[in-house]
Scaffold this active site. Structure first.
Site, PDB file in Angstrom:
ATOM      1  N   CYS A 165       1.048  -1.207  -0.005  1.00 21.25           N
ATOM      2  CA  CYS A 165       0.027   0.006   0.097  1.00 21.25           C
ATOM      3  C   CYS A 165       0.866   1.176   0.158  1.00 21.25           C
ATOM      4  CB  CYS A 165      -0.926   0.047   1.212  1.00 21.25           C
ATOM      5  SG  CYS A 165      -1.888  -1.557   0.991  1.00 21.25           S
ATOM      6  N   HIS A 293      -2.598   7.917   6.118  1.00 15.81           N
ATOM      7  CA  HIS A 293      -2.816   6.682   5.712  1.00 15.81           C
ATOM      8  C   HIS A 293      -4.429   6.190   6.309  1.00 15.81           C
ATOM      9  CE1 HIS A 293      -1.959   3.035   3.621  1.00 15.81           C
ATOM     10  NE2 HIS A 293      -1.981   2.123   4.494  1.00 15.81           N
ATOM     11  N   GLU A 304      -1.349   5.819  14.019  1.00 13.58           N
ATOM     12  CA  GLU A 304      -1.167   7.062  13.207  1.00 13.58           C
ATOM     13  C   GLU A 304      -1.805   8.406  13.970  1.00 13.58           C
ATOM     14  OE1 GLU A 304      -2.665   6.927   9.210  1.00 13.58           O
ATOM     15  OE2 GLU A 304      -1.292   8.120   8.520  1.00 13.58           O
ATOM     16  N   LYS A 322     -10.234   7.878   3.087  1.00 14.39           N
ATOM     17  CA  LYS A 322     -10.632   6.293   2.553  1.00 14.39           C
ATOM     18  C   LYS A 322     -12.045   6.085   2.882  1.00 14.39           C
ATOM     19  CE  LYS A 322      -5.966   4.213   2.700  1.00 14.39           C
ATOM     20  NZ  LYS A 322      -5.191   5.396   2.767  1.00 14.39           N
ATOM     21  N   HIS A 327     -10.115   1.972   0.435  1.00 12.78           N
ATOM     22  CA  HIS A 327      -8.371   1.839   0.649  1.00 12.78           C
ATOM     23  C   HIS A 327      -8.043   1.016  -0.840  1.00 12.78           C
ATOM     24  CE1 HIS A 327      -4.450   1.138   1.448  1.00 12.78           C
ATOM     25  NE2 HIS A 327      -4.651   0.568   2.442  1.00 12.78           N
ATOM     26  N   PHE A 385       2.107  -3.270   3.816  1.00 16.81           N
ATOM     27  CA  PHE A 385       2.332  -4.470   4.675  1.00 16.81           C
ATOM     28  C   PHE A 385       4.205  -4.669   4.342  1.00 16.81           C
ATOM     29  CE2 PHE A 385      -1.228  -7.460   4.190  1.00 16.81           C
ATOM     30  CZ  PHE A 385      -1.966  -6.929   5.164  1.00 16.81           C
TER      31      PHE A 385
END
Lengths: 401, 264
Positions: A165, A293, A304, A322, A327, A385
């Site tokens: 991502c 994110h 975050e 998002k 996402h 990831f």
């Protein structure tokens, strides 16, 4: 020791997502606070969740010379390329610099694996992929960049970045290095990822998929809503397009913590943010807007929210988008970079969609509703990831203050 | 056209019959090939990680460890670029076969192992490395594009960089299409400046594809040039000799010329 970089011009950009085709569709949806998420109607087997699906991808047809690359992901790429005069802008750059002086750097997490999945559902009696899908071009993670290089007739360095991502955020960093070293004069960057069973059932197996529309930074969030998107940008030296918005800085880091969960204290994320600020030569207080994110996973958002609250004053506004797009995985970096550029252009901090009760870790920076204000500097975070982190900082062009 | 200069400080290589750089040297000196081995040792991983890790990760970690050990650098300081044309073909085969049969049975572990940056993730976790890590591909030009990206990272950041190029054999209907039948991995540690550990200097330049392809190298890989990562093999040989000119596909219609000379 990170030295400040010379800003680059983002002389063209475009995005196509569940919010619609091109920049104006995104502007409108953000201004109206309208989500593009819908109940899952794409997986072959039922999976109760919400998705950010792009309308009409199935109806796209690729030009005949590009037919070998035909698959959902490349159809979305082709649809995305045709918005906001992007192809014409690239053609102009090709005339100015030459096709071999423009790099093509694209991010994707799954490329056209959807076509490979389909092949396995329709194996021929000999157990081989069916004849119409026996095309090597689409059973490769490089399918997207190979297709776009051909479609745009680009002959410079061509690379697929695939770090889950963070993929299409990292392309900005790679492009900046290539331009700085003089290997190319410009770069077409971006990313495309499409909905497919691998990601829907894969994230579901990890118990990361929300049964309801995702609610980033909500106390009762239940996970992510997966989306699909295509986004592209053209990077050039600042003097080539003085009025265009700027890429001011980038940062990259590794968590060295876990394959599928972020470092709980945001160690790698903070390294990437600090590096991006240092490269931009600015202090945290100079950042007007952060597009985090913000996936709506339990762990990412806790980490975050605390990080944003710890590093930035409340005058820095923050909101995940998002809840609008879902996402979009390997395309998230470019889509949210484009939204950060829109924030600068329009003076709009989009409200963080889907929150009823903010998570306790969220400080005063979070913008729960739209705010109209000057955005001179905008930041976008992308974490993938494998603990793969990227942070981008954008600013206004000349004469826009 | 700009030229990039980097210095090679470490090498790694692994295939079922080529356990490392010493085996490559022996093969070039005429030694008979070793009996094939199933799995690379990948000793940098903990025993638990080694058990869990998929084949693509074991291969990439093995050659990375070899190259970093030879360089004498601390692994946790190195930015890294992991290049692989196909990623983990065995996991992609598993994913697609399971999704076709019973999507709800998909293994969460195999899913997160399917990301192209799984080797980069395992490597940075095993070495405690917080430096930037990347995972790239460029089809048949993966090695050339990966070498270019790693050299750019080294020169632009004035930092040493680990480059790994590795692909594993395919299987199932996907393996039938991509026709990559052997495991091969290679790695280099590149530095923008010469040092006591430098083994060769690489001068890299992009050029149009030449009309006559370069002559093939001595084949110490057991004929595994169907593996896109084996394109690194001639460069590894030239670095061992500290001399040579290697031409690597870098993009469509573009090659990367690598001139190999003694470092000092």
């Amino acid at each position: 020791m990170v030295l400040p970089m010379s800003p680059l011009a983002v002389s063209a950009s475009t995005a196509t997502s569940a919010l619609g085709r091109g920049l104006d569709a995104h502007r409108l949806a953000l201004e109206q606070g309208r989500s593009g998420l819908r109940p899952n109607d794409v997986s072959r087997t039922a999976l109760p969740c919400w998705i950010g699906r792009v309308n009409g991808v199935e109806d796209e047809t690729l030009p005949a010379p590009l037919a070998d690359w035909d698959c959902r992901n490349n159809r979305l790429a082709w649809l995305g390329l045709r918005q906001d005069d992007f192809i014409e802008r690239v053609r102009g750059a090709r005339r100015r610099y030459g096709a071999d002086r423009i790099a093509l750097l694209l991010g994707t997490s799954t490329a056209s694996i959807g076509a490979t999945e389909e092949g396995y559902r329709r194996l021929d009696p000999a157990g081989r992929l069916p004849g119409d899908l026996r095309r090597r071009a689409i059973h490769s993670p490089h399918s997207l960049a190979d297709f776009v290089a051909t479609a745009l007739a680009l002959e410079g360095p061509c690379l697929t970045l695939s770090t889950a991502c963070s993929s299409s955020a990292k392309v900005f960093a790679s492009a900046e290095r290539m331009i700085r070293l003089g290997l190319v004069d410009a770069a077409v960057i971006g990313g495309v990822d499409t909905l497919c069973d691998s990601v829907l059932f894969g994230f579901n197996a990890l118990e990361l998929v929300s049964p309801e529309p995702c609610r980033p930074f909500d106390d009762a969030r239940h996970g992510i809503s997966i989306g699909e998107a295509a986004g592209f940008a053209l990077l050039e030296r600042a003097d080539a397009a003085p009025r265009a918005p700027r890429l001011l800085g980038w940062g990259e880091s590794s968590d060295a913590h876990h394959m599928s969960t972020p470092h709980p204290d945001g160690l790698g994320a903070e390294l990437a943010i600090r590096e991006a600020l240092a490269r931009a030569g600015i202090e945290p207080a100079q950042v007007d807007y952060i597009n985090p994110h913000g996936t709506a996973s339990r762990k990412n958002d806790t980490m975050e929210a605390a990080l944003v609250t710890r590093l930035f004053p409340s005058t820095t506004r923050a909101s995940s988008t998002k809840g609008f797009t879902g996402h979009t995985l390997g395309a998230a970096g470019i889509v949210e970079a484009v939204i950060a550029l829109l924030a600068i252009d329009d003076g709009l901090v989009p409200g963080n969609l889907g929150v009823r009760t903010p998570a306790p870790a969220c400080g005063a920076s979070f913008a729960w509703r739209n705010e109209h204000r000057r955005v001179a500097v905008a930041m976008s975070n992308s974490f993938g990831f494998g603990g793969n982190n990227a942070c981008l900082v954008f600013g206004q062009g000349q004469g826009c203050a | 056209m700009s030229v990039l200069t980097v210095h090679v400080e470490g090498l790694g290589v692994w295939s079922p019959t080529l356990a490392g750089v010493d085996a490559l040297r022996a093969c070039r000196a005429g030694a008979p090939p070793a009996a094939p081995v199933d799995r690379p040792p990948a000793l940098r991983l903990s025993a638990g990680e080694r058990r869990r890790a998929p084949a693509s990760v074991l291969l990439a970690v093995e050659v990375a460890e070899q190259a970093v050990a030879m360089s004498g650098r601390a692994a946790d300081t190195l930015a890294c670029v992991f290049a692989s044309a196909y990623g983990d073909l065995a996991i992609t085969d598993y994913l697609c076969a399971t999704l076709a049969r019973a999507p709800g049975e998909l293994s969460p572990t195999r899913f997160h192992h399917s990301v192209h940056n799984a080797p980069a993730g395992y490597w940075t976790i095993a070495t405690g490395c917080h430096a930037p890590s990347s995972a790239i591909c460029a089809g048949p030009a993966t090695v050339g594009a990966g070498l270019l990206e790693a050299a750019i990272l080294a020169c632009a950041g004035q930092q040493p960089v680990l480059l790994v190029c590795s692909d594993i054999a395919g299987c199932g209907p996907l393996g039938d299409i991509v026709a990559c039948r052997h495991d091969f991995g290679g790695a280099l540690v590149l530095s923008p400046v010469p040092g006591p550990g430098s083994r060769a200097r690489l001068t890299l330049a992009l050029a149009d594809t030449p009309s006559t392809p370069p002559s093939p190298p001595i084949d110490c890989t057991g004929g595994m040039f169907d593996n896109p990562s084996a394109a690194l093999h001639p460069l590894l040989e030239s670095v061992l000799d500290s001399t040579g000119d290697v031409v690597l596909a870098a993009a469509r219609g573009r090659v990367l010329h690598a001139r190999v000379e003694p470092s000092a």
